[in-house]
Every structure is written in C-alpha cells, then in structure tokens.
Design an enzyme around this catalytic site. Structure first.
Site, PDB file in Angstrom:
ATOM      1  CE1 TYR A   1      18.046  43.561  49.721  1.00  0.00           C
ATOM      2  CE2 TYR A   1      18.721  41.427  50.538  1.00  0.00           C
ATOM      3  CZ  TYR A   1      18.099  42.629  50.743  1.00  0.00           C
ATOM      4  OH  TYR A   1      17.539  42.902  51.963  1.00  0.00           O
TER       5      TYR A   1
ATOM      6  CE  LYS B   1      14.399  44.171  49.149  1.00  0.00           C
ATOM      7  NZ  LYS B   1      14.858  43.886  50.503  1.00  0.00           N
TER       8      LYS B   1
ATOM      9  CB  VAL C   1      10.879  43.506  48.662  1.00  0.00           C
ATOM     10  CG1 VAL C   1      11.281  42.403  49.643  1.00  0.00           C
ATOM     11  CG2 VAL C   1      10.874  42.965  47.236  1.00  0.00           C
TER      12      VAL C   1
END
Lengths: 309, 309, 309, 309
Positions: free
Chosen positions: A138, A166, A211
């Site tokens: 992330y 992500k 996302v």
C-alpha cells in the site's frame, strides 16, 4: 478464496460504519457490503485509510472485517489492511485478519519511524513470510511519509513477496514507469490505483483496477467506468470519470477552519452513504470533527448534482 | 504572433545548448529550434526548468531567447519563462522577454520567500498588468515549493489574468478537478501538462497539450502521441507513451552518489540531443555535475532501445 | 508514585534491550534501569522512540514496561509512551501502561492520518480523560509529521489536560516562545527537551529537564550537565554538553547506503550500551539493519574518545 | 574594510525601507543605518531575507546597498546578500555588491533547482573564486529547501572558501555539532546564528554572534544580550532574551487568513520601525499584503509591553 492473478476491477476501500456511540455498526457493514457487491465491484478492501483503520482499536477492526467477510460470503475477495507501524506489529494485525477470514493482506511501509529502502524491502519480506496470505503493498506517502521506491516494488514483485500494489501515491508518472517495467519483468502482478480522479488514465496506462474511496458513494459509477475502459470505449470512460470528479467535490464539504481535509473527506463519504441509505449513522471516529449541518447540505447538493439523490 | 485560444499540442521546454566554456551556443539553439519545428511541434517554451533558466544570467537568457525567436520566424508561438523570485524581479525578466520578441510569458508563483494564496493571486495580476503579453502560470511545486491552489487558478482564468497553465505539479487528480471546473467556467483557457509520462491520460482528461522535457530528445514521438490522441486512437497514444516512458529511463543515467536527480535529467537530455546531432556540445551549466562516460553510455543505450540511434 | 510538579532533571528515554531472537531481555532491562537510577537520573521514560516502541508488539511493550517499573521500585517516576495512531488505540495502550504500573503517560499527536489543531486538542483531552494518569504531550514532528501548535499546548496546559511536554521538535525558537508564555500563564507545567545536543541552552531558557537518548550511553554526563546548570555554572554545563555533542557522533556509525539514520542511531545507542556492559545483546528490532563490525568499531572509538571505555 | 576574524557580535539583517510608491527610501536607509550603528551593532547585513531581497529588483538592491555602505562610512563592516538561484546569477549579484562597496558577501545554496551536496560545494567554491570578497554561507532551508550539510560547511571552512556561516536553519542541534567540530578543525571561522529567539543559548554554545531580524526593532536589546553573554552574565543574557522573545510576538500581528507568515513578520518589523520613528513609511514590497490597522495596533501593543514606546 484465492485472489485472481491479476486482481482486476473495482475494489472499494470500504468505510467502517459506526454507531452514534462509536462502536462498529455490523448491520450497516453488512448492508454496505451487500450494496457494493450488488453494484458489481470486484473485491472489497477493508481497514484501509478510508476505513478509518487508524482510528479503530484492534477489536473494532476485527469486528468490521469479520462482518464484511461474512456478508461477502465468498462472492468477491476481501482484502484486509494490516496497518501498523512496523513488522512485528503488522504481523499481529495479520494474524487477526487471517482469523477473520481475509483473502489477502495490504500493508504499508514502516511509519512513525524513519526508514530506508533496504529496511522497507525487508519489512515486506518478513510480513509476507509470517502472514501466510497474499500480500499487497500500500503505497501511501501522505500517511507514511515514504514513497515506495520503484525498484523496491519491482524486486518484491519479481521474487513473489508481493502479489500486487495499491498505489495511492498520486505519482502517476512514477506509476507509468512501474507499469512499463512490470510488463517486461512480472506480467501477472496486480496494480490497483488509489487515485480515484484519474482512473480512466490509469486503466489506459495498464493498471488492473482501482480502489476508490468515492466508490463507497457511487460504486455503480466506478463499475461503469471500469467496464467502459475494458471495452475500449475511452470517451465513455472519460465522461464517467468527469462526472465522478465533479462528485468528488463533496470531500471539501467541511470547513477548513474547523477540521482537517482528511476528516472532511471521510466525513463526507459517510454523510453521503448515510443520505443514500447505505449506512445507519454518518458518525466518524473521534477525534475527527463531525460535519455540521451546512457541510452535510453541501454533500447533499453534490449527490443531487450527480444524479444520486 | 497571437497565441491560439487554446494553445494546443506539443510545446517542448527547449533546452539551452551551451559551448564548452559555458556560453549560449546560438548556432545550436537555432539548429534545435529548426529540428523541433520540422518535427511538428506546436509551440516552443524557452527558459523553463529544462532550459536551465535558473542557471543562466539575464544576458544569457536574452541571447537564448532571441536566437530561438529568430529561428522560429513566426512559424510557431514562442513562450518565454520569466523565472524569478517575485513580482518586481519577474517584471524585469518580462521586459527582456518582450524585447526579445516572445509571444507569451510563463511565470511561477513567488519562491524563496514564503507566500500565501492571496499574495500569489496578486503576484500574477501585477505581472500580467505590467508585462503586456499573454501570461501562463507555471505550477511547479518541486521548484517553488508551493502548489497553485485550484481556486486561485480558476479565479485568474476567469478574470483574464491568465491565458493558460503549465501544470508540472504532478498532481493529476487536482488537474482533473481543475479541467472539469474550467470546462464549466472558462472554456477557452489553455491547460498544458508538464508531466511527460502521462500525456495520454492528460489528453484523455481534456488537457490541450504537453510541455515535455523529453520532447527535446524525441519530438516526433510526442507529436505522434498527440496526433493519435486527437484522432481518438487511444491504443496508439498509449503505445507511444509507453515507449516514451521507457525512454525516460535515460534521466536516471547519472550516479546519484555524484549528482542530483535534476542534474542527471538535464545532463541526459543534453547528452541525448548531442548524440542525436541536435546540438554541438552536451555541457550543462555549473555547478551541475557533468555526466561521466558511463552515464553517457547509458543514455546511448536508451536511445538505441527506443529506436532513435 | 505522584509525578513532581514540575518534573525536573534527566529522564532518559530508555532503550529496550532485546535477545538475539528479538524478545525483550528483561534481565537487561532491569540492569539498565538500575544503572540509570544509580547514575542519578530523575525519572525514566519507557516506550518512546529510543525505546523502539514503533517496533515492539503490545505484549513486548508490556513486558519491557513491567520490568522497568519493577526494577525502578518507586525510586524515580516511570513515564510510559502510549504511542499509537489515534485516540481509541492510544487508550488501549494507556490501559496496558496503567496495568504495568506507570506513573505517567506520554502521547503524541495523531499520526498516519492527517489531522488538524482542533482534532489534536480533542485527542489529548479524550486520552487524558480516559487514561486516568498524568499525561505528557510528545512533540515529535519527525515521527508524526505534525508540529504541536504553541497555542494548543498552552490551552491544554492551562486547562489541566497536560502535565507537561516532551519537546523533540528541534524547534528551539518555538520552545523559547512557549517557555516565556507558560511562565506567565501556567507556571507549574513541566517542559522537558528531547534535544540532547542543546540541553545547556534549553535549561538556560527555563526548561525543567531533558529526555536524552544519548543518556542511555552516558547518563552520568547528563546528570552532571543538569547539576552544573542548576548550580548556575554555565561554563561547566557548556563543556559537558560539548563533550556529549562530540560523543553523539556515534549515531552516524552506520553506513547511510545500507540503513536509515534512525536505525544507525538506535543501533549505535544499543551497541554502546552493550560495549559498556549495560545490556547483554546489541540487537535492534527488525527490519532495522544491524550495525556491521566497522560501524561497531566506530561506536567504540567514540566511547574511547569520550572517556567511557 | 577587512572583516574581523571571527566577525563577532550583533549584525542585524537590515530591512529595506520603501516609499509609499515602492521605491527604496534612501533617506530612511541612512537614518536606520545610523540608528543601528549608534545602538552598538557590530556589522550590518544588507539584502538578506529580512531586507526583502527576494522582492527587490537588481537596481533597487544596488541603491539600498550603496546607501547603507555610504552611511556606515566604514564604522562597521557591511555584508551584502547576493541572493539568486545559482552560481552564474549569484556572481552577477556579487559584482553589483562589490561595486556598491560591500565588505563581504552572503550567498545561499542553489535554489529553485534541485541540487546535491557535491553541487552545493562547487557552487560556493566558484562564487568565492569569482567574487573577490570574503564569502559567508547563508543556511536558510525555509527559503532554499536544502539544509547545508555539516560536512560541506566544514570542508568549505577548512579550505578557506567560506569565511563564515549565517545559520538560519533553526537546527540548533546540528549547529552545536558544527561548532564542536569547527573548534577542532577551523578555529577562526565565524558562526552567526540567525535564530533570534535562542541567542543566549547559541552564544553559550560558542557562536560568535547573531543576525536578528528583530534587531531592526530593538537593536539595543540584542547589543545588551550580546554584552551580557560576553561578560559571562548568563542570567542577564537570558532575561534579555526572554524579553525579546515576548517582543517577537509582534511577528504574528497579521491575520493568517489574509497573508502569509513571512509577510506578517516583515510587515511587523517595518511597522515597528515606523512607529519607533526609524523609517518614514512601513510599506513592504508587493505582492506582500500590508498589515491592516488592527495588525499595526497589535504591533504597537507589543512595543509598549517591551518598553520601547
């Protein structure tokens, strides 16, 4: 359930509905989960920044995740944020997430402490080894104050430590260079953008999915955007993104003299979800400042303009 | 010549060729200008960051600009950077640029000093009023350490202070929100992205054109990319951008232990232009560290891979 | 034991000794605690940044704190860091610290999330209300990326939320303004500087004491420095500080190509404590990179120069 | 006149008085210069950040400097800021300063461009070689966004490139380490702190003097503070510094919703100098926002509290 390789599509970072007393509202978690899956999302990301993970106790995190996993019932994969400062603490969060039935884990670089690329790589390797589930990195410099170096991501992708990324760095240029390099070196690696305002461009560039925090408010919009892009209808994708970019103005609802931008945005997502009937109560976790009535009215205006109310 | 409304297409931020002794090499300025125009660019931006404006004396800036204006001979508009710390100094630079025959001016927010949105707006208004040519704002936080607030740009666009924006902020999400808002409020306003790695996405989002440093090395590539996008052939645009993103690796040629990233990138652009025969000497201005032979070899490899050598 | 008002003197941020396997070495915690108290320190701060709190699990934190509380045996107050991202999580850490017998708590502003002065103030008020022990604010922008605003500290001091401040901001000018304002408004409030290189100046300015990471290595030096300052012998205080500032060079022992500055400093503190026989094993918590033999030799040289070996 | 080795004492960064129309008010420059010298300052620093150098044209800078040099008439050394982005431009500013009769020059690291320690060192070496006057480094990260690395300063001190350092970094810990290292390696090197709120501590630590913006308002206070410190009367030095720290609150006079902190501070210095009769007009250079009447009233209150009105 196994995570697809790559994981593609719309994977909203699910907000965590709370009761007026600040506890996790499991009924609303379930209702929201059901709504998102019905809208066609391709996965769920629980306990990320939009999920207010930084504000929830370990027990609250576990409750929220268990409810979502149960409600998802295997229809889409559930990714769980295991947000904590460094490796040993992250592994404790990972154990909770495994227990709750997550399908994959999402960890940031170390934060609070100052770190180094060598340490960041080792951090992810140890987390992957200890956690026993596919691991996504992330990249969120606004929170952890380190940008994941492109070479570190490439190495961790190539050696199988990471299943995906992500990217919430907002650094679209660096992302493009990464996508070009991954295509040569690690073709199946998943790249999801967290930049919800440039999804059409990211998909054009080869990202696998998105996302979007705003996906809590307009999941159908992001699903349509993704479908248009996959169909090669870039004009439609662009128009949908433009509409969603205008809707994103709701994140500015809060008065900057009274609260931070993060509280305004999270408060607006929850206020919108509440106005849309997706959750029972718009409360955010303390010490975030709640949106006042004027701010909620601004959120309502944006929803109306976007055709959602 | 009048600036088109909007100014569209490829507007390279032209490097400033120097002699081995560090003086402006006017013959190479002319040759490079001719090359770029022949390649099909739609305008030229002199004395920007890629032009090493921060390293050139006022006299050198004037020489470089005059040579380019003369060589361009009205075939494409010439925009001139008027980079200096604040308003009064910027107006001195503007007077030079007007004298040299520039068609439009490009100014940043105040730097060195700490500033404020109210002061930034007043800065641009006074520069526009004093300078007598169309004015573009140059949003480049990496240099001036302030991001132009979206509302400031919108206000200055709406009241006619600014003719356009060169966005080198790298903040594509903010750019998208700006583009959506401009379409409603100030339709003719020019937006050029300086993010040379995401041009396909920026054009899809509605940007009018691009100011690519890498365009000094592969102007034809950016012209093709722009043409594909305008034709709606997004697959071709994306493929061209991917090739250019791989070529951009040449900016990492310099050893980070020996020089900064900016020196490496500017050195690589000049080394490449030299290897391609576009300029006579690859020297960058002191105190930038020159690329060593190994670094130049890496630049050559990238050019070869990209099919340019 | 009740915390003195103000808490004055030397309060080292105690390192957390680990075994080669990475577990808390309780015997070394006790030995180090005994050593520090014998050296004359006036309090102990467990589970701060020097204590590697960000690297320890909740269980490890509890173990380390319990051992130190037990070894201190009420001779000096024990302050416990309750480092976590926001209020609800911090309260869980506070409950552990209360259980372990801490005398006071030390909390930072929210981190990971972006925050706002109003939210920071509310955070501390809720932590104080929920935790049941005197609360110190820990101003450490290098870790949490927010500087505690002077007015927020003044308000929280005036209303009794905070018993004191540990200022590791390195912003000595702001600290001076705070000290001047506190003297007028909240005379008994404790201010401890975490800037171990400017303790003479901070004490001259009116700070009550110091929380020096280097105090793990040379507690006697800081105790002498404090005593000289309290006696008004500023020449002696300055000479002691100069010696300690030279000793601080050991924090640069690690190779910056191999590890971050934080890992180098924490590794050097532990290597020094190990060389001095204060702890059994110099290991730092993963994923920090251990000092190599050359780095340890540099630490040894600094100890020798400082007359400690 | 030759610069003393080291240059010690109070060297105010002289504000540049302007007329209501924004031109340099040479009569006020002379009156202020006379006032400062009469108050006992040990040198003058023209065209620094407090002198609004970033807002003045080259011609205005020259005018201000010439007036001050003429008024100083060799009684104290005059240092001149030669603030510009990089070496070649800085040398143009240096030529002007030499022409105006400055005794020494003060240059920053490169700014606007991203740089590197190797380039910073080369920058200062080339400026020193080209400029023909003693050179001071001006470490001001808030303006140039680079902190001068301690090792670079030590090397440039040791090889004679630099005569001294004006440290406005606010990093007192790094300054202490530098002072300790200089004492061993380059004893005659001048170190002046620009941190006007911690002068007692800096002098205790071994700094040679101070460059206080607030010295434009209360030169006598800083002269007394310096004299007390030199006499070893640290209690008196501290009391004087406390009074000056309270006076410094005038820099917060401006409303942060209307202007930046820099404009507020520079506006307050000028408003105070105007209220004290030292200059004819309190105007700051555009596009700084002028203080409104309420802000000027706050400045007046601070002057009254400090016993200056």
């Amino acid at each position: 359930m196994p995570i697809p390789t790559p994981l593609s599509g719309v994977v909203p970072p699910v907000i965590t509905p709370l009761t007026p007393k600040g506890e996790v509202d499991t009924a609303s978690v379930r209702r929201l989960t059901e709504h998102l899956i019905t809208a066609g999302v391709h996965g769920l990301f629980l306990l990320g920044s939009s999920g207010e993970a930084a504000y929830l106790t370990d027990a609250q995190r576990l409750t929220a995740l268990e409810s979502a996993v149960d409600a998802a019932a295997g229809r889409v994969p559930v990714l769980a944020g295991i947000i904590d400062t460094t490796m040993a603490r992250v592994l404790d969060r990972a154990a909770d997430a495994v227990r709750a039935g997550a399908d994959a884990l999402v960890a940031t670089a170390p934060f609070y402490t100052r770190t180094h690329p060598v340490e960041i790589a080792d951090h992810f390797r140890r987390v992957r080894e200890g956690a026993g589930l596919p691991l996504f990195a992330y990249d969120i410099p606004v929170a952890v104050h380190t940008k994941l170096p492109r070479e570190v991501v490439l190495d961790l992708a190539a050696d199988g430590t990471l299943a995906g990324l992500k990217d919430s760095s907002g650094d679209e240029g660096s992302l493009r260079r990464l996508l070009v390099a991954l295509r040569r070196r690690v073709p199946g690696f998943t790249v999801l953008t967290g930049s919800e305002l440039t999804v059409d461009g990211a998909l054009l560039a080869g990202a696998d999915g998105v996302v979007p925090g705003l996906g809590n408010v307009d999941a159908h919009g992001y699903v349509r955007l993704y479908a248009s892009a996959r169909a090669g209808d870039w004009a439609a994708a662009r128009a949908e993104q433009d509409r969603l970019a205008a809707l994103f103005d709701l994140t500015d609802a809060g008065d900057p003299a009274l609260m931070g931008g993060s509280s305004s945005a999270l408060g607006a997502f929850k206020a919108a979800a509440h106005l849309l009937g997706l959750i029972d109560c718009p409360a955010t976790a303390a010490p975030q400042v709640p949106l006042d009535a004027a701010a909620v009215a601004r959120v309502r205006d944006r929803l109306t303009e976007a055709g959602l109310l």
